[in-house]
Enzyme design. Structure first.
Site, PDB file in Angstrom:
ATOM      1  N   ASN A 209       3.462   4.357  -1.677  1.00 32.85           N
ATOM      2  CA  ASN A 209       4.883   4.151  -1.374  1.00 32.85           C
ATOM      3  C   ASN A 209       5.728   5.126  -2.191  1.00 32.85           C
ATOM      4  OD1 ASN A 209       5.354   2.945  -4.011  1.00 32.85           O
ATOM      5  ND2 ASN A 209       4.136   1.240  -3.227  1.00 32.85           N
ATOM      6  N   LYS A 288      -5.361   0.988  12.373  1.00 32.77           N
ATOM      7  CA  LYS A 288      -5.574   2.141  13.239  1.00 32.77           C
ATOM      8  C   LYS A 288      -6.123   1.739  14.607  1.00 32.77           C
ATOM      9  CE  LYS A 288      -7.676   4.749  10.086  1.00 32.77           C
ATOM     10  NZ  LYS A 288      -8.413   5.846   9.493  1.00 32.77           N
ATOM     11  N   PHE A 322      10.232  -7.653 -10.183  1.00 34.33           N
ATOM     12  CA  PHE A 322      11.243  -6.923  -9.418  1.00 34.33           C
ATOM     13  C   PHE A 322      11.080  -7.294  -7.959  1.00 34.33           C
ATOM     14  CE2 PHE A 322      13.682  -3.633 -11.692  1.00 34.33           C
ATOM     15  CZ  PHE A 322      13.324  -3.998 -12.970  1.00 34.33           C
ATOM     16  N   LYS A 336      11.257 -15.856  -3.933  1.00 37.03           N
ATOM     17  CA  LYS A 336      10.209 -15.207  -4.732  1.00 37.03           C
ATOM     18  C   LYS A 336      10.141 -15.816  -6.136  1.00 37.03           C
ATOM     19  CE  LYS A 336       9.534 -10.989  -2.988  1.00 37.03           C
ATOM     20  NZ  LYS A 336       9.919  -9.616  -2.735  1.00 37.03           N
TER      21      LYS A 336
HETATM   22  N1  CTP Z   1       3.793  -7.418  -6.687  1.00 34.75           N
HETATM   23  C1  CTP Z   1       2.577  -7.767  -7.199  1.00 34.75           C
HETATM   24  N2  CTP Z   1       1.452  -7.695  -6.420  1.00 34.75           N
HETATM   25  C2  CTP Z   1       1.552  -7.274  -5.147  1.00 34.75           C
HETATM   26  C3  CTP Z   1       2.788  -6.935  -4.603  1.00 34.75           C
HETATM   27  C4  CTP Z   1       3.894  -7.021  -5.408  1.00 34.75           C
HETATM   28  O1  CTP Z   1       2.514  -8.118  -8.359  1.00 34.75           O
HETATM   29  N3  CTP Z   1       0.446  -7.182  -4.431  1.00 34.75           N
HETATM   30  C5  CTP Z   1       4.944  -7.581  -7.553  1.00 34.75           C
HETATM   31  C6  CTP Z   1       5.807  -6.358  -7.688  1.00 34.75           C
HETATM   32  O2  CTP Z   1       5.451  -5.625  -8.841  1.00 34.75           O
HETATM   33  C7  CTP Z   1       7.188  -6.959  -7.867  1.00 34.75           C
HETATM   34  C8  CTP Z   1       7.114  -8.268  -7.126  1.00 34.75           C
HETATM   35  O3  CTP Z   1       5.746  -8.558  -6.967  1.00 34.75           O
HETATM   36  O4  CTP Z   1       7.442  -7.287  -9.217  1.00 34.75           O
HETATM   37  C9  CTP Z   1       7.791  -8.258  -5.813  1.00 34.75           C
HETATM   38  O5  CTP Z   1       7.306  -7.209  -5.027  1.00 34.75           O
HETATM   39  P1  CTP Z   1       7.706  -7.090  -3.509  1.00 34.75           P
HETATM   40  O6  CTP Z   1       6.931  -5.970  -2.896  1.00 34.75           O
HETATM   41  O7  CTP Z   1       9.176  -7.109  -3.361  1.00 34.75           O
HETATM   42  O8  CTP Z   1       7.215  -8.483  -2.973  1.00 34.75           O
HETATM   43  P2  CTP Z   1       5.883  -9.113  -2.493  1.00 34.75           P
HETATM   44  O9  CTP Z   1       5.208  -9.812  -3.606  1.00 34.75           O
HETATM   45  O10 CTP Z   1       5.093  -8.110  -1.712  1.00 34.75           O
HETATM   46  O11 CTP Z   1       6.619 -10.154  -1.585  1.00 34.75           O
HETATM   47  P3  CTP Z   1       6.215 -11.007  -0.381  1.00 34.75           P
HETATM   48  O12 CTP Z   1       5.362 -12.101  -0.938  1.00 34.75           O
HETATM   49  O13 CTP Z   1       7.544 -11.474   0.087  1.00 34.75           O
HETATM   50  O14 CTP Z   1       5.506 -10.080   0.548  1.00 34.75           O
END
Ligand code: CTP
Length: 394
Positions: A209, A288, A322, A336
């Site tokens: 990303n 894919k 975050f 969250k």
């Molecule tokens: N994060 C994490 N592990 C992941 C994805 C995200 O620890 N696999 C953490 C990120 O570092 C951030 C927080 O979770 O602090 C929120 O990330 P974000 O991408 O906004 O959310 P997701 O956890 O992917 O949210 P959702 O459950 O809504 O998909």
């Protein structure tokens, strides 16, 4: 960062003296009142006018110069200064300081100074390895002087080895460490995740990303300057952390998970600012060939939820996550906070100007159980300070 602080730079006769122009300039830009004292030998390598132009202060060389204002210059500067750094420090001046010899402006002012004293030796490797010099450095350490180890590399004399004056940034960071902030996080252990993660699709390509790690690194740097022990779990980035921060480099979400799992227990604060690439190699492969709804479900299968894991297993640690949202920022972030059992969510909207990935500014909505606060749009380093102020209050 250094407004209202007085820094004295003592410069001795070494070719590395030229690097100090950059140091003086950076400190001045940070708001410090910078005074430069040169030894007579230093004049052979760099002109005092360089420093006078950069600092807007007279560069001091000789104790008995009659053009100085009528006060005892070495004593008044010693009283006013917050920190005194001798860099580059020659073997000769180190020997004089260690023996209490005060025969010029630099050694006299330093002798009268009671604050934080830093010495950065720079010389030929054989001189540096000389046991007399090493004894002198030991003696100075014993008196509370901080010694910055010289770097290794190709020296001006064509030898290769220890003896180089470290990069300007390292010198400036030592000054910042001592005087930029009160050490209100002294003794605290802080784990920070930063940057993107990468998931290999095949031996050549990966999915990732746009995260640059700037926000996480700004938090790590600020925590370090405030005295914390900082552990920075970092995906691949191009930003630099201050020397002294423990960096744990990772690539995939799995690596990041393992690094956090191995370290979170001993922490006081855990701040997760990494943008984890939420794909597994399998889910990418499935995407894919997405033929049916079932395949789509596989395609959305996630990597391990690191924030969720720490939230579910933490004991006394305070946990901050975050959240990057493209829509319904407040609502999703509040969800969250609860779902991940975090103590605070720092939400940034990807749709606002000047916030999010890559840029140097950000605006954050701080969400705790009973409060929502929105910051101004400010630099990531200013914001890092505010984030840590809030973390301290959790
Ligand atoms: N994060 C994490 N592990 C992941 C994805 C995200 O620890 N696999 C953490 C990120 O570092 C951030 C927080 O979770 O602090 C929120 O990330 P974000 O991408 O906004 O959310 P997701 O956890 O992917 O949210 P959702 O459950 O809504 O998909």
């Amino acid at each position: 960062m250094l407004k209202g602080k007085t820094v004295v730079l003592g410069i001795t006769g070494s070719i590395a003296a030229y690097k100090m122009a950059g140091v003086a300039h950076t400190l001045k830009k940070m708001g410090a009142d910078v005074h430069v004292i040169m030894t007579k030998n230093a004049l052979n390598f760099i002109n005092p006018i360089t420093f006078e132009t950069l600092t807007s202060n007279k560069c001091l060389v000789d104790t008995f110069d009659r053009n100085f204002e009528f006060n005892v210059e070495h004593v008044s500067l010693a009283k006013k200064a917050d920190i005194f750094m001798v860099a580059p420090a020659s073997a000769n001046v180190i020997g004089k300081i260690a023996s209490g010899i005060c025969d010029d402006m630099l050694t006299t002012t330093l002798f009268a100074f009671k604050g934080i004293k830093i010495i950065a030796p720079a010389m030929n490797t054989n001189m540096y390895d000389n046991p007399i010099l090493q004894d002198n450095l030991k003696k100075l350490k014993g008196y509370g002087y901080e010694i910055i180890e010289p770097a290794s590399g190709l020296l001006a004399c064509d030898d290769i080895g220890r003896g180089k004056l470290p990069d300007e940034e390292i010198l400036v960071n030592r000054i910042l460490y001592h005087i930029a902030f009160p050490h209100d996080l002294e003794g605290k252990n802080i784990l920070i995740t930063a940057g993107p993660t990468q998931e290999a699709i095949d031996p050549v390509r990966f999915i990732t990303n746009h995260s640059t790690g700037k926000m996480g690194y700004a938090i790590a740097n600020n925590a370090y300057l405030r005295g914390a022990n900082v552990y920075l779990v970092s995906g691949p980035v191009n930003v630099k952390a201050i020397d002294g921060i423990n960096i744990i480099p990772v690539k995939s979400a799995e690596d990041m998970f393992k690094a956090v799992e191995a370290n979170y227990k001993n922490m006081d604060y855990i701040i997760m600012s990494a943008a984890v690439a939420d794909y597994t190699p399998e889910s990418v492969a499935a995407q894919k060939i997405k033929k049916s709804d079932d395949d789509m479900k596989i395609a959305l299968s996630r990597t391990k939820d690191i924030l969720g894991f720490v939230g579910a297993n933490k004991t006394t640690q305070k946990l901050v996550g975050f959240s990057m949202e493209t829509e319904n920022m407040l609502e999703n972030s509040q969800k969250k906070l609860l779902k991940k059992n975090a103590d605070m969510i720092c939400a940034n909207s990807l749709s606002s100007k000047g916030t999010g990935f890559g840029v140097d500014t950000n605006q954050i909505t701080f969400i705790t159980k009973d409060k929502i606060e929105v910051s101004d749009l400010i630099s990531k380093s200013e914001l890092a300070k505010i984030i840590l102020d809030k973390v301290k209050e959790l």
